[in-house]
Design a protein around this motif. Structure first.
Motif, PDB file in Angstrom:
ATOM      1  N   UNK A   1      -0.573 -10.932   1.227  1.00 15.37           N
ATOM      2  CA  UNK A   1      -2.151 -11.623   1.693  1.00 15.37           C
ATOM      3  C   UNK A   1      -2.614 -12.449   1.030  1.00 15.37           C
ATOM      4  N   UNK A   2      -2.132 -13.814   0.883  1.00 13.66           N
ATOM      5  CA  UNK A   2      -2.653 -14.887  -0.084  1.00 13.66           C
ATOM      6  C   UNK A   2      -3.891 -15.636   0.794  1.00 13.66           C
ATOM      7  N   UNK A   3      -4.011 -15.703   2.161  1.00 12.10           N
ATOM      8  CA  UNK A   3      -5.323 -16.402   2.806  1.00 12.10           C
ATOM      9  C   UNK A   3      -5.933 -15.771   3.712  1.00 12.10           C
ATOM     10  N   UNK A   4      -7.104 -15.869   3.867  1.00  9.01           N
ATOM     11  CA  UNK A   4      -7.937 -16.801   3.034  1.00  9.01           C
ATOM     12  C   UNK A   4      -8.457 -16.021   1.773  1.00  9.01           C
ATOM     13  N   UNK A   5      -9.029 -16.873   0.765  1.00 11.04           N
ATOM     14  CA  UNK A   5      -9.662 -16.347  -0.618  1.00 11.04           C
ATOM     15  C   UNK A   5     -10.054 -14.934  -0.428  1.00 11.04           C
TER      16      UNK A   5
ATOM     17  N   UNK B   1       0.619  -7.091   5.575  1.00 11.17           N
ATOM     18  CA  UNK B   1       1.320  -8.338   5.937  1.00 11.17           C
ATOM     19  C   UNK B   1       0.243  -9.380   5.802  1.00 11.17           C
ATOM     20  N   UNK B   2       0.917 -10.405   4.991  1.00 11.86           N
ATOM     21  CA  UNK B   2      -0.186 -11.820   5.065  1.00 11.86           C
ATOM     22  C   UNK B   2      -0.584 -12.384   6.260  1.00 11.86           C
ATOM     23  N   UNK B   3       0.345 -12.326   7.071  1.00 14.81           N
ATOM     24  CA  UNK B   3       0.055 -13.034   8.280  1.00 14.81           C
ATOM     25  C   UNK B   3      -0.899 -12.053   9.232  1.00 14.81           C
TER      26      UNK B   3
END
Length: 285
Positions: free
Chosen positions: A54-58, A31-33
């Motif tokens: 999962x977009x962040x961090x790079x 999960x991105x969070x």
């Protein structure tokens, strides 16, 4: 004798603490969070893969992907040779989660409820699991401080703008948020009122419903805002230009995970939304 004593102390440690101290810890986040939490806790180097949200961090974005959190395959996850799987309740399908457990992996699925307290609980629980309890406490205190400050400002407001949350991605039809969604909760935390309260969850946007809602502000995640081509694209959506938001050109675009992730940047998200909804009051010292 000393070796025996050290071994005895090691065996007496809680299972999660022993696991967290494993130098070979290999984490897959579903999960991105959850990914963002692990990186914010300073343990990003332990993550060997994650899901497409999962977009962040790079650094998280650059890792191998195991598919979307709701449509996972055990094979892709197992190929990364993890020994700890962390996700939210959306992770699935259920049979894949059971396959991972049957393979002997430690799989922990946390609640996905939107809200300040659920977010704090997840951050603390993940911090404890991966040996970053102190770092988790720092993040939690920061979120508490920021959210309480904004709550204090909201309590003094004489009025709150009606906010229409719009979700749009690619060529899919735009949808609006009713009640009991992360967007609905963030609107409340940011000092607004949801312009649509006649249903729960999301529904496709219709001109009649949008005009009837009469929103003062259109709220949209950044990726959706960009996929529409900016403000012009937002105001070209059915009915939007005929609302107070359209007539006054009021659109608020906030990073997807900041706005809806309920993760380590939750406090910043609440502040940003409040300042965007109440620019005059936010300018006051």
């Amino acid at each position: 004798m000393k070796k025996i004593l050290v071994l005895a102390l090691f065996l007496c440690l809680p299972a999660s603490s022993v696991f967290a101290q494993n130098k070979e810890l290999r984490i897959v986040t579903l999960n991105g969070t959850v990914s963002e939490i692990v990186f914010a806790l300073g343990k990003g180097k332990l993550v060997v893969g994650n899901d497409t949200s999962s977009l962040y961090p790079p650094e998280a974005l650059a890792l191998p992907k195991v598919g979307y959190q709701r449509a996972l395959s055990a094979e892709g996850i197992l190929s990364l040779k993890p020994n700890l799987i962390l996700g939210l309740e959306y992770a699935g399908p259920p049979e894949v989660i059971e396959q991972l457990k049957a393979a002997g992996l430690k799989v922990i699925i946390y609640p996905g409820l939107p809200g300040v307290q659920p977010a704090l609980d997840n951050i603390l629980a993940i911090g404890k699991e991966i040996g970053a309890g102190k770092e988790a406490q720092k993040i939690v205190q920061d979120i508490k401080k920021r959210s309480e400050q904004i709550a204090g400002k909201i309590s003094k407001l004489k009025s709150k703008p009606k906010v229409l949350f719009v979700y749009h991605r690619g060529t899919s039809l735009a949808q609006v948020s009713g009640t009991e969604t992360p967007a609905d909760e963030m609107i409340r935390l940011g000092g607004g009122t949801n312009a649509v309260v006649g249903f729960k969850g999301f529904k496709p946007i219709t001109p009649e419903a949008v005009i009837a809602a009469q929103p003062d502000v259109i709220l949209i995640p950044t990726r959706g805002f960009e996929s529409l081509g900016g403000k012009d694209g937002v105001f070209s959506l059915p009915g939007v230009k005929d609302t107070p938001a359209g007539k006054n050109s009021r659109v608020v675009a906030i990073d997807d995970l900041v706005l809806l992730g309920f993760g380590p940047r939750l406090g910043l998200g609440i502040e940003e939304l409040y300042n965007s909804l109440h620019p005059k009051t936010s300018d006051k010292k």
